[in-house]
Design an enzyme around this catalytic site. Sequence first.
Site, PDB file in Angstrom:
ATOM      1  N   ALA A 220      25.170 -26.705   7.202  1.00 51.81           N
ATOM      2  CA  ALA A 220      25.643 -27.694   8.194  1.00 51.81           C
ATOM      3  C   ALA A 220      26.499 -26.916   9.193  1.00 51.81           C
ATOM      4  O   ALA A 220      27.694 -26.793   9.029  1.00 51.81           O
ATOM      5  CB  ALA A 220      26.439 -28.791   7.502  1.00 51.81           C
ATOM      6  N   ALA A 221      25.858 -26.384  10.217  1.00 45.54           N
ATOM      7  CA  ALA A 221      26.435 -25.235  10.919  1.00 45.54           C
ATOM      8  C   ALA A 221      27.178 -25.518  12.226  1.00 45.54           C
ATOM      9  O   ALA A 221      28.042 -24.737  12.616  1.00 45.54           O
ATOM     10  CB  ALA A 221      25.329 -24.219  11.196  1.00 45.54           C
ATOM     11  N   ALA A 222      26.825 -26.576  12.942  1.00 40.58           N
ATOM     12  CA  ALA A 222      27.389 -26.741  14.294  1.00 40.58           C
ATOM     13  C   ALA A 222      28.851 -27.186  14.231  1.00 40.58           C
ATOM     14  O   ALA A 222      29.217 -27.914  13.312  1.00 40.58           O
ATOM     15  CB  ALA A 222      26.576 -27.771  15.074  1.00 40.58           C
ATOM     16  N   PRO A 223      29.682 -26.762  15.175  1.00 35.18           N
ATOM     17  CA  PRO A 223      29.365 -25.976  16.373  1.00 35.18           C
ATOM     18  C   PRO A 223      29.267 -24.472  16.151  1.00 35.18           C
ATOM     19  O   PRO A 223      29.009 -23.754  17.100  1.00 35.18           O
ATOM     20  CB  PRO A 223      30.536 -26.302  17.309  1.00 35.18           C
ATOM     21  N   GLY A 224      29.493 -23.996  14.936  1.00 35.88           N
ATOM     22  CA  GLY A 224      29.218 -22.583  14.692  1.00 35.88           C
ATOM     23  C   GLY A 224      30.419 -21.709  14.424  1.00 35.88           C
ATOM     24  O   GLY A 224      30.311 -20.486  14.433  1.00 35.88           O
ATOM     25  N   SER A 225      31.588 -22.333  14.163  1.00 32.50           N
ATOM     26  CA  SER A 225      32.745 -21.463  13.901  1.00 32.50           C
ATOM     27  C   SER A 225      32.476 -20.608  12.661  1.00 32.50           C
ATOM     28  O   SER A 225      32.730 -19.398  12.663  1.00 32.50           O
ATOM     29  CB  SER A 225      34.027 -22.267  13.757  1.00 32.50           C
TER      30      SER A 225
ATOM     31  N   GLU B 224      21.399 -27.428  11.423  1.00 30.67           N
ATOM     32  CA  GLU B 224      22.227 -28.536  11.918  1.00 30.67           C
ATOM     33  C   GLU B 224      21.332 -29.740  12.168  1.00 30.67           C
ATOM     34  O   GLU B 224      20.254 -29.621  12.728  1.00 30.67           O
ATOM     35  CB  GLU B 224      22.954 -28.102  13.203  1.00 30.67           C
TER      36      GLU B 224
ATOM     37  N   CYS C  48      36.589 -30.820   5.451  1.00 27.44           N
ATOM     38  CA  CYS C  48      37.917 -30.900   6.085  1.00 27.44           C
ATOM     39  C   CYS C  48      38.501 -32.278   5.787  1.00 27.44           C
ATOM     40  O   CYS C  48      39.049 -32.938   6.658  1.00 27.44           O
ATOM     41  CB  CYS C  48      37.840 -30.627   7.580  1.00 27.44           C
TER      42      CYS C  48
HETATM   43  N1  SAM Z   1      30.322 -25.599   9.780  1.00 30.49           N
HETATM   44  C1  SAM Z   1      30.657 -26.123  11.083  1.00 30.49           C
HETATM   45  C2  SAM Z   1      31.620 -25.176  11.754  1.00 30.49           C
HETATM   46  O1  SAM Z   1      32.356 -24.516  11.054  1.00 30.49           O
HETATM   47  O2  SAM Z   1      31.625 -25.107  12.996  1.00 30.49           O
HETATM   48  C3  SAM Z   1      31.212 -27.529  11.003  1.00 30.49           C
HETATM   49  C4  SAM Z   1      30.277 -28.459  10.295  1.00 30.49           C
HETATM   50  S1  SAM Z   1      30.773 -30.133  10.288  1.00 30.49           S
HETATM   51  C5  SAM Z   1      31.978 -30.173   9.091  1.00 30.49           C
HETATM   52  C6  SAM Z   1      29.422 -30.874   9.513  1.00 30.49           C
HETATM   53  C7  SAM Z   1      28.135 -30.826  10.309  1.00 30.49           C
HETATM   54  O3  SAM Z   1      27.072 -31.369   9.518  1.00 30.49           O
HETATM   55  C8  SAM Z   1      28.145 -31.648  11.589  1.00 30.49           C
HETATM   56  O4  SAM Z   1      27.787 -30.825  12.666  1.00 30.49           O
HETATM   57  C9  SAM Z   1      27.078 -32.721  11.365  1.00 30.49           C
HETATM   58  O5  SAM Z   1      26.358 -33.025  12.549  1.00 30.49           O
HETATM   59  C10 SAM Z   1      26.175 -32.043  10.356  1.00 30.49           C
HETATM   60  N2  SAM Z   1      25.383 -32.937   9.483  1.00 30.49           N
HETATM   61  C11 SAM Z   1      25.579 -34.239   9.217  1.00 30.49           C
HETATM   62  N3  SAM Z   1      24.665 -34.677   8.314  1.00 30.49           N
HETATM   63  C12 SAM Z   1      23.899 -33.605   8.008  1.00 30.49           C
HETATM   64  C13 SAM Z   1      22.786 -33.397   7.149  1.00 30.49           C
HETATM   65  N4  SAM Z   1      22.298 -34.389   6.415  1.00 30.49           N
HETATM   66  N5  SAM Z   1      22.235 -32.166   7.100  1.00 30.49           N
HETATM   67  C14 SAM Z   1      22.732 -31.155   7.842  1.00 30.49           C
HETATM   68  N6  SAM Z   1      23.798 -31.278   8.661  1.00 30.49           N
HETATM   69  C15 SAM Z   1      24.357 -32.495   8.739  1.00 30.49           C
END
Ligand code: SAM
EC number: 2.1.1.178
Length: 476
Positions: free
Chosen positions: A125-130, A149, A247
């Site tokens: 679950a990568a976006a925004p990519g930090s 993502e 988080c």
């Molecule tokens: N790892 C990211 C970073 O460090 O920038 C932050 C990720 S954020 C906590 C969780 C992400 O999971 C969101 O971008 C969201 O859109 C995505 N997401 C939500 N449901 C998901 C799913 N079923 N599979 C994959 N990604 C999902």
Amino acid sequence: MHDNTYLPDHFLRHIAAIMPAHLSMDEFVASCRRPLRRSIRVNTLKISVAAFVARMQPLGWQLDPVPWCDTGFWLSREDESVPLGNTAEHLSGLFYIQEASSMLPVTALFACEQTRRDGMLLDAAAAPGSKTTQIAALMDNQGMLVANEYSSSRLKVLSANLQRCGVTNVGMTHFDAKVFGQWLPETFDAILLDAPCSGEGTVRKDEDALRNWSIESIDEIAAVQQGLLESAFHALKPGGVLVYSTCTLSLQENQAVCQSLQDKFGDAFSFDSLADLFPAAEKACTPEGYLHVWPQIFDSEGFFVARLRKQHSVPNTMFKPGKLGKFPFLPLPAKESEPMLREIEAAFGVVPQGNLFGRSEEIWLFPQLFEQVQGKLRFDRIGLKLAETFKKGYRLTHEWALAYGDGASKGFVELDIADAREFMMGRDVWPEQEAAGTGEVIVRYQGHTLGMGKWVGSRVKNALPRELVRDNNLFV
Ligand code: SAM
């Protein structure tokens, strides 16, 4: 003080019931209302920490090390008139703006010898990519990292961040992360599942984060997290390492999600204790060895991190290969790739690393390990677009310049600050201090790449992609 931070009573009662005895609710509330300290992470794909500090200190940047991340710093600046995102150093990918506690999961992932930088890794679950950019830096762009993502709009931001940071070893996918256990069982050496969550730890950044908070929504998201963790576990090779992070603070989304995996496959893996991850880690360590970072402990956002090692395979009832369309790329024949690589080396003094593939008018550079996942997964983008071809030749891309331009020993032009600003505003420049060249040129400011241009007489024609053009409040 953020007096407007929304902390509803039913949320505070819920937190009071789970707050460890040695921590105080008053301090929790006070820290939720305190603005967050700014923090950044140096992108070592482009600059060493020592060189970054030496460059920024004279500009009045005070950088205080984050104890759990060698490349992380809390930052205070004497002059804050230019937004951090508009500084030359940010535009050329020398650092990433990242909350300090969010650096923990990747530190935990790499603090064990199983996580090899030349391995096959997944950021589910990568976006925004930090964290994707943090992982890619620790991999030194080797091996391969699949960054997935689910949200299309966030996928675009992820892509832009990867390009800015010069990441070349990532394949981006766009799925519900539940598919990885089904489609790619026992494929990854290491996995980060930084799960979607209710974000209770983020109130210091977003005073409205708890506006829609309810126990029902937490239970709902916990069920999603359990499914994602189980799927990620299937996608992990025996002997591999998985980090689960959020988080948020509620036990339902953290400890209980880990417990649900333990209930299913407890004999096939074990959780590591993270009590020794960094000198004060035990302050946030739970009896199970997870890190449950309450905002008042390290004056940060709230975070949760658990790390497990898979000892052996488990029966996978999920396995069901995905349907793939036709793969649109073909390996570039040696008679085309070799002269091109020789030409790039002759013009810029750098040799692009990876395997060259082509599709219609594009040439791409795929990560070294791509063939391990080729034909198993549909990718949105793989590696880096090296060039666009046309009848009489090719044009190197902006993203190639951002990844390789800093290492070029020729074929670049150094701009002064006034020209660098003009360039980032999308304008052509007439660099006075350098003799005019010919053809494509890497445009740099203080040794780091801003983009590509083309010599036309003594003018450098601007080739910055339109979406990156800034119109005001740039670095001074
Ligand atoms: N790892 C990211 C970073 O460090 O920038 C932050 C990720 S954020 C906590 C969780 C992400 O999971 C969101 O971008 C969201 O859109 C995505 N997401 C939500 N449901 C998901 C799913 N079923 N599979 C994959 N990604 C999902």
